[in-house]
Design a protein around this motif. Structure first.
Motif, PDB file in Angstrom:
ATOM      1  N   GLU A 136       0.842  -1.205   0.000  1.00 37.77           N
ATOM      2  CA  GLU A 136       0.000   0.000   0.000  1.00 37.77           C
ATOM      3  C   GLU A 136       0.867   1.240   0.000  1.00 37.77           C
ATOM      4  O   GLU A 136       2.090   1.145   0.058  1.00 37.77           O
ATOM      5  N   CYS A 137       0.226   2.406  -0.031  1.00 42.30           N
ATOM      6  CA  CYS A 137       0.990   3.653  -0.021  1.00 42.30           C
ATOM      7  C   CYS A 137       0.799   4.431   1.264  1.00 42.30           C
ATOM      8  O   CYS A 137       1.365   5.502   1.428  1.00 42.30           O
ATOM      9  N   CYS A 164      -1.758   6.104   2.222  1.00 43.21           N
ATOM     10  CA  CYS A 164      -2.673   7.254   2.143  1.00 43.21           C
ATOM     11  C   CYS A 164      -4.056   6.932   2.704  1.00 43.21           C
ATOM     12  O   CYS A 164      -4.807   7.851   3.036  1.00 43.21           O
ATOM     13  N   CYS A 165      -4.410   5.645   2.800  1.00 41.87           N
ATOM     14  CA  CYS A 165      -5.665   5.326   3.490  1.00 41.87           C
ATOM     15  C   CYS A 165      -5.551   5.754   4.953  1.00 41.87           C
ATOM     16  O   CYS A 165      -6.483   6.352   5.508  1.00 41.87           O
ATOM     17  N   SER A 173      -8.980   0.955  -2.193  1.00 40.98           N
ATOM     18  CA  SER A 173      -9.044   0.159  -3.409  1.00 40.98           C
ATOM     19  C   SER A 173      -7.969  -0.927  -3.459  1.00 40.98           C
ATOM     20  O   SER A 173      -8.122  -1.917  -4.166  1.00 40.98           O
ATOM     21  N   CYS A 174      -6.875  -0.760  -2.708  1.00 51.19           N
ATOM     22  CA  CYS A 174      -5.862  -1.826  -2.655  1.00 51.19           C
ATOM     23  C   CYS A 174      -6.459  -3.087  -2.040  1.00 51.19           C
ATOM     24  O   CYS A 174      -6.402  -4.166  -2.625  1.00 51.19           O
ATOM     25  N   GLY A 202     -11.819   3.192  -2.626  1.00 54.29           N
ATOM     26  CA  GLY A 202     -11.427   4.585  -2.860  1.00 54.29           C
ATOM     27  C   GLY A 202      -9.932   4.639  -2.724  1.00 54.29           C
ATOM     28  O   GLY A 202      -9.335   3.803  -2.037  1.00 54.29           O
ATOM     29  N   CYS A 203      -9.315   5.560  -3.380  1.00 52.43           N
ATOM     30  CA  CYS A 203      -7.850   5.616  -3.335  1.00 52.43           C
ATOM     31  C   CYS A 203      -7.401   7.025  -2.992  1.00 52.43           C
ATOM     32  O   CYS A 203      -6.961   7.756  -3.846  1.00 52.43           O
TER      33      CYS A 203
HETATM   34 FE1  SF4 Z   1      -2.782   4.099  -1.070  1.00 51.55          FE
HETATM   35 FE2  SF4 Z   1      -4.888   4.025  -2.674  1.00 51.55          FE
HETATM   36 FE3  SF4 Z   1      -3.946   1.791  -1.660  1.00 51.55          FE
HETATM   37 FE4  SF4 Z   1      -5.155   3.464  -0.027  1.00 51.55          FE
HETATM   38  S1  SF4 Z   1      -6.107   2.384  -1.739  1.00 51.55           S
HETATM   39  S2  SF4 Z   1      -3.190   2.436   0.381  1.00 51.55           S
HETATM   40  S3  SF4 Z   1      -4.573   5.440  -0.950  1.00 51.55           S
HETATM   41  S4  SF4 Z   1      -2.838   3.155  -3.116  1.00 51.55           S
END
Ligand code: SF4
Ligand code: SF4
Ligand code: F3S
Length: 266
Positions: free
Chosen positions: A15-16, A18-19, A113-114, A147-148
């Motif tokens: 993941e990144c 950002c969630c 969305s991940c 959602g992302c």
């Molecule tokens: Fe990041 Fe989008 Fe995945 Fe959330 S869904 S961890 S914002 S890449």
């Protein structure tokens, strides 16, 4: 005040983050109120103070101590290739950690969305074989909050609902809470009157863009995207992508990363 708070185990795969960043910016309720008053967030490696072996031991402790009574929140997803070696947590594949933590939980929340669909790390040709949580865990109720990232207030609302009513919110056929994912962005978009009147932005920064016309011809995916952005907006109603001048890229829809949401098709 005397009711025990529901234990939550919040794991992170590919993941990144950002969630988490979105969650922490929820305005109503404040994330701090959720964490300090509504739930017992017993493990979340992004925001907890503990680290190392001591922290990882907490995961095993929660799984045993709260047998069948904790919520597993998952941000990101497991890569299956090479037995999960593309995402290692505490020296072990996230895939194993996910399976173990899911085995004893009451329900799973797939954040973003991940976890819900796969997202950008599952984009073709998906070399790590990243898959959404429901492809690995099939015997537990899963609430998808795509959602992302997802809307912060939707994230905290889902937790608030579970903590208040002690049951899961009503889900649609895809496993998303109906209260937030039953309408398209297009249905409640404040630029909709311009769509209906045939008034469209034709080029970035043209006169129509300055007038706030509809972004459909600039690739807006609002007509095919189910999310609450145009209804609740973000950060306590402050704004959302279309209000900032860019079309919706459909970030809460399955496959948006491979389906022409980005600039190659605009
Ligand atoms: Fe990041 Fe989008 Fe995945 Fe959330 S869904 S961890 S914002 S890449
Ligand atoms: Fe629909 Fe997008 Fe136009 Fe809004 S900007 S009315 S969501 S096409
Ligand atoms: Fe995502 Fe579209 Fe909302 S891009 S944030 S679903 S307006």
């Amino acid at each position: 005040e005397t009711k025990p708070r529901t234990p939550v185990l919040w794991l992170h795969g590919l993941e990144c983050t950002c969630c988490s960043e979105a969650f922490l910016r929820s305005a109503h309720p404040l994330a701090s109120d959720v964490i300090l008053s509504m739930i017992s967030l017993d493990y979340d490696d992004t925001i907890m103070a503990a680290a190392g072996q001591q922290a990882e031991a907490i995961v095993d402790e929660i799984i045993e101590k709260y047998n069948g009574n904790y919520i597993l929140a998952v941000e990101g997803n497991p890569p299956l290739n090479e037995d999960g070696m593309y995402c290692i947590i505490g020296g072990k594949p996230f895939l194993d950690q996910l399976k173990k933590a899911a085995s004893n939980c009451k329900a799973i929340i797939s954040w973003g969305s991940c976890a819900s669909w796969g997202c950008v790390q599952a984009a073709r040709p998906n070399p790590t074989q990243a898959v959404p949580v429901h492809k690995v865990i099939r015997d537990k109720p899963i609430i998808k909050v795509p959602g992302c990232p997802p809307i912060p207030e939707v994230m905290t609302a889902v937790i608030t609902y579970i903590a208040t009513f002690e049951r899961l919110p009503e889900l649609d056929r895809q496993g998303r809470p109906k209260m937030f994912y039953s309408q398209r962005i297009h249905d409640k978009c404040y630029r909709r009157p311009h769509f209906d009147a045939g008034q469209f932005v034709e080029q970035w920064d043209d006169d129509s863009a300055r007038k706030g016309f509809c972004l459909y011809k600039m690739g807006c995916k609002g007509p095919t995207t189910y999310n609450a952005c145009s209804t609740t907006r973000w950060y306590g109603g402050l704004s959302f992508p279309i209000q900032s001048g860019h079309g919706c890229i459909g970030c809460s829809e399955e496959g948006f990363w491979d389906n022409g949401s980005f600039y190659d098709r605009l």
